[in-house]
Design a protein around this motif. Structure first.
Motif, PDB file in Angstrom:
ATOM      1  N   ALA A  62       1.004  -1.417  -0.079  1.00 15.86           N
ATOM      2  CA  ALA A  62       0.130  -0.023   0.039  1.00 15.86           C
ATOM      3  C   ALA A  62       0.952   1.401  -0.012  1.00 15.86           C
ATOM      4  O   ALA A  62       1.983   1.441   0.593  1.00 15.86           O
ATOM      5  CB  ALA A  62      -1.013  -0.015   1.273  1.00 15.86           C
ATOM      6  N   SER A  76     -10.641  -0.099  -6.556  1.00 15.90           N
ATOM      7  CA  SER A  76     -10.039  -0.045  -4.933  1.00 15.90           C
ATOM      8  C   SER A  76      -8.413  -0.207  -4.775  1.00 15.90           C
ATOM      9  O   SER A  76      -7.994  -0.370  -3.715  1.00 15.90           O
ATOM     10  CB  SER A  76     -10.786  -1.358  -4.290  1.00 15.90           C
ATOM     11  N   THR A 110      -5.048   4.969  -6.265  1.00 14.79           N
ATOM     12  CA  THR A 110      -5.624   6.364  -5.772  1.00 14.79           C
ATOM     13  C   THR A 110      -4.594   7.274  -6.547  1.00 14.79           C
ATOM     14  O   THR A 110      -3.528   7.283  -6.683  1.00 14.79           O
ATOM     15  CB  THR A 110      -5.648   6.706  -4.533  1.00 14.79           C
ATOM     16  N   LYS A 167      -3.635   1.814  -3.296  1.00 16.14           N
ATOM     17  CA  LYS A 167      -4.511   1.995  -1.850  1.00 16.14           C
ATOM     18  C   LYS A 167      -4.282   0.712  -0.936  1.00 16.14           C
ATOM     19  O   LYS A 167      -4.304   0.947   0.240  1.00 16.14           O
ATOM     20  CB  LYS A 167      -5.791   2.218  -2.246  1.00 16.14           C
ATOM     21  N   ARG A 168      -4.041  -0.275  -1.723  1.00 11.89           N
ATOM     22  CA  ARG A 168      -3.644  -1.444  -0.709  1.00 11.89           C
ATOM     23  C   ARG A 168      -2.710  -2.457  -1.492  1.00 11.89           C
ATOM     24  O   ARG A 168      -2.053  -1.984  -2.647  1.00 11.89           O
ATOM     25  CB  ARG A 168      -4.945  -2.162  -0.836  1.00 11.89           C
TER      26      ARG A 168
END
Length: 874
Positions: free
Chosen positions: A588, A619, A622, A633-634
């Motif tokens: 992340a 998801s 970003t 983001k992850r």
């Protein structure tokens, strides 16, 4: 005609002429005189003025020769074609001068260009045009028969208006046996005839004697006048009254009221009874003027005032008084009375403007003659002495140029713009007690000269024009005023030639020469031209013309007419598609790529933001709104597709919004090493194959570190000095993070792909009143940065701009403001602080930051200065 040249100068003769030259100095000349007989025919030539005064006949018209006279009637004129003085009306010397022995008629000649004043005196010679006459054509004398021979009986004097030899010279009596005629000359020169008895009268032989008296003058030819005398011979009363004095003299003031006694005459009679009772009467030849001014009491002989006396009309009166008894026949005696009228100051001085030059140019030199003025007062002595004066506040003064003659000249500079017309009040005061005075106002108008240049309403104008506006529209309007008048105040406007980007300014704008309106020649482009300056000239139409200049600064206001352009990655700039690779082992926050875009506009129109609009897996990625950094983001999982597609929208903050899109294609690969490694790991695990490269890198980093350390030490010393007078010597991270606030008033950004990634100067809070220098390192920041916060003046900010502008291309930084139209005043008046943030891609800087901030906190603690949130700083 006879020309008479006076032998006395003006200094001896107060009525002599004067000459006024254009240099405001008056020269004195001898008076010019002529002698002519009275009763000349009209058109008779008195004298050749032009020749006698040394004037050119051909210039008389141009120099406007004219005659002025204090008399109410004009008797002479000048033939300007011949330069001769001629008679234009009948001249009667007796009407002009009466019985005065000398009759001089004064004239004043006024000549312009240059201004001159000459006095001409014309002596009017008497001609024998009047015959002697008796007031009484028939006179009756009653003489007692007992009168002894030698008795004298005064008779009426004849009156002849002529003077000198033309007046009465002798008297004749008709032939008779008893009487003869003698002439008695009075001390004033008058000749009084007296009838003298030569032989005793005998009433019984002849009771009435008829005589004729003839008055003869001395003219050529001789003129005469007659009067009849009837002598009645009376009986008895043989003593005539006898006066105590032959002549009674008295003085009386001219303001004496009627009824006031002047003199008392007295006579005695030796007879008794009615023959000795005396009554007093005015003599039979007494004039009507005397009878209107004086009266006599018959019984007492008191002479009293009857009418209004006037010294100026006649200052001396003489008449005879007769004393008669009541006998039968009545006998009479005679005496003379002389009364002098004493002058009082009862006449106001009179101001006479002989010549006036108006209008007068406002640039006339000091001493310029404006008018010639004279004054007169019919009173005598001190009552007739006149003093002229002018107001001290007036720019004029009176210069004496002879007896009761003055020149009105300028004594100071004139200015029509301050006062276009002067009402010059001239006061005349005599020396009487109490003094009398009069005033006369002369209007002097000023003629305008071009002595004032046009004046703009502003020395400089600031104009704001939006780009892309239609050509031919009005840009601004300038105005100027000129306090002069006429053509001297008519203003025309023009633009002085100058260069704007090596092109004549006339290619950009033109001006209406009549009203000063400035119009654009074509549409402006902010990205090509941000500001230019023109010089406007206002010129009047005077001779010579005067002008003044004003500066017009034209600022082009940006409009949002450019969309953001992507400059990194370069492949995205070409096809709006970027191919990136990243390992599946990414955690992340992994930096996948960073998008960099620029906008040719400025201000809000160039504020760029990044937004992820579409993604294969929203998801997973970003995009930073302000930096364009694409991060995970992850952590990437095995289930994620190996090919990821991101659609990123880049838009500005203008109105309307302009935007561009970039498609980023990301390929997830196994076993791919991360491109960004920890520098400390590379240093601790050097490879033998890259040892030399690593050594070079370490040496470079060490050099940069030493240089940075020296810089930070200098900043720390300045901070410590400034903190002694400040309220706070450090600030927390929350204070430093304010650079992310998009509502900052001023921002400078520097974007490159080199070691320096980002430079930003943000305007401080408008309400901030801090005047200290404060610095703070952000040890907890995920970026390698440091922040300096310093109260900034306009000069400091301009120096920063100058440094950046001189060292960087125009496309690498932008200058933004919330209020574009007020950028200058904002920088000069409202900028309180500025924040400078520099990001450096070097993990080594982080350690220096922590050390510097820790030292600052310790210093704050030692100084007992408030240090909010100091405990939270590592």
């Amino acid at each position: 005609m006879q020309r008479i040249q006076s032998e006395k100068s003006i200094l001896d003769e107060p009525d002599s002429p004067l000459e006024v030259r254009n240099d405001s100095k008056v020269n004195y000349h001898m008076a010019l005189g002529y002698s002519i007989p009275e009763e000349l025919k009209q058109g008779s030539v008195v004298g050749h003025l032009a020749r006698d005064l040394g004037l050119v006949v051909s210039e008389l018209y141009r120099r406007k020769l004219r005659i002025t006279s204090e008399a109410g009637k004009q008797y002479f004129s000048v033939d300007l074609g011949k330069g001769e003085l001629v008679v234009i009306d009948r001249i009667d010397r007796e009407d002009l001068c009466g019985q005065r022995p000398s009759c001089v008629f004064p004239l004043e000649l006024v000549i312009d260009n240059p201004l001159q004043l000459h006095r001409v005196e014309i002596e009017i010679q008497d001609t024998n045009d009047n015959s002697p006459s008796f007031l009484t054509k028939e006179k009756v004398l009653q003489i007692a028969e007992l009168v002894n021979p030698g008795a004298r009986f005064p008779l009426e004097s004849a009156h002849d208006p002529d003077v000198g030899s033309n007046s009465v010279r002798s008297y004749l009596i008709s032939k008779n046996d008893h009487f003869k005629l003698t002439v008695k000359t009075h001390k004033d020169g008058r000749k009084i005839p007296e009838l003298v008895l030569e032989k005793p009268l005998d009433r019984e032989k002849l009771s009435v004697h008829n005589l004729i008296i003839t008055a003869v003058d001395g003219g050529d030819p001789v003129r005469s006048g007659t009067s009849e005398i009837t002598v009645i011979v009376l009986d008895n009363n043989d003593n005539a009254p006898q006066f105590e004095k032959q002549v009674y003299e008295a003085n009386i003031s001219e303001n004496a009221r009627p009824g006031i006694e002047i003199v008392h005459v007295k006579a005695t009679d030796a007879d008794e009874g009615q023959n000795g009772e005396i009554e007093y009467y005015f003599a039979e030849q007494t004039t009507d003027l005397i009878l209107s001014l004086f009266d006599i009491e018959p019984s007492s002989g008191a002479i009293v005032v009857k009418g209004s006396l006037d010294h100026e009309t006649n200052h001396f009166h003489r008449f005879d008084i007769t004393a008669k008894d009541k006998g039968n026949p009545k006998m009479d005696g005679h005496c003379g009375v002389e009364i002098k009228i004493v002058d009082i100051n009862d006449n106001i001085p009179e101001i006479i403007v002989t010549s006036l030059t108006t209008p007068v140019p406002e640039d006339s030199a000091i001493g310029t003659v404006i008018a010639l003025i004279s004054a007169k007062d019919p009173d005598s002595g001190d009552n007739g002495k006149i003093t002229l004066s002018v107001s001290s506040k007036s720019p004029f003064k009176l210069s004496p140029s002879g007896s009761n003659h003055y020149s009105l000249v300028t004594k100071g500079p004139l200015d029509r713009e301050i006062n276009g017309q002067y009402s010059v009040k001239i006061s005349a005061t005599d020396s009487g007690k109490p003094p009398l005075s009069s005033e006369k106002v002369i209007l002097v108008e000023l003629l305008d000269v071009n002595d004032n240049p046009p004046v703009f309403s502003q020395r400089s104008y600031v104009v704001y024009v939006k780009e892309n506006h239609a050509p031919g529209k009005i840009v601004s309007s300038v105005s100027a005023t000129d306090p002069d008048s006429g053509d001297n105040a008519k203003i025309s406007y023009s633009i002085l030639d100058s260069k704007v980007q090596d092109v004549s300014v006339s290619s950009y704008v033109y001006i209406n020469s009549d009203n000063g309106s400035i119009y654009s020649m074509h549409s402006f482009d902010y990205e090509k031209l941000k500001v230019f300056q023109i010089q406007v000239q206002a010129k009047d139409q005077g001779s010579p013309s005067l002008s003044s200049n004003a500066t017009v600064r034209v600022f082009i206001l940006d409009q949002n007419d450019n969309a953001p352009a992507v400059i990194y990655p370069s492949s995205a700039a070409l096809g709006s598609l970027s191919h990136q690779r990243m390992p599946r082992s990414a955690k992340a926050g992994h930096l996948v790529t960073k998008l960099t875009a620029v906008d040719a506009d400025s201000g809000h129109n160039a504020w760029i933001s990044y937004k992820l609009t579409e993604a294969t897996d929203a998801s997973l990625f970003t995009v930073n709104l302000y930096t364009g950094e694409v991060r995970t983001k992850r952590a990437v999982s095995e289930q994620d597709d190996s090919s990821q597609r991101l659609l990123i929208e880049i838009k500005d903050d203008g109105e309307p919004v302009q935007s561009a899109t970039v498609t980023v294609s990301i390929l997830l690969e196994d076993g791919l090493h991360e491109p960004i490694l920890d520098l400390r790991q590379k240093v601790s695990e050097p490879s033998k194959k890259t040892g030399r490269i690593t050594l070079y890198l370490i040496l470079s980093l060490a050099s940069v570190s030493v240089l940075s350390l020296v810089t930070f030490l200098i900043l720390a010393v300045k901070c410590m000095r400034s903190s002694r007078s400040s309220d706070s010597c450090c600030m927390t991270r929350s204070d430093c993070d304010n650079y992310k606030n998009p509502n900052r008033n001023l921002q400078i950004q520097l974007n490159t792909d080199g070691p320096i990634k980002y430079v930003e100067v943000l305007g401080g809070d408008m309400l901030s009143q801090s005047q200290s220098f404060r610095s703070c390192m952000s040890p907890m920041s995920e970026y390698s940065d440091f922040t300096l916060i310093k109260p900034s003046s306009t000069t400091d900010f301009k120096e920063v701009i100058s440094v950046l502008d001189a060292s960087l291309p125009d496309s690498t930084w932008t200058f933004e403001s919330q209020q574009v139209s007020k950028t200058n005043s904002f920088i000069q008046n409202r900028l309180d602080a500025a924040t400078l943030r520099v990001e450096i891609s070097s993990p080594l800087i982080g350690r220096w930051k922590r050390m510097m901030c820790t030292n600052r906190i310790q210093n704050c603690t030692k100084q007992s200065s408030p240090c909010p949130h100091a405990a939270s700083a590592p």
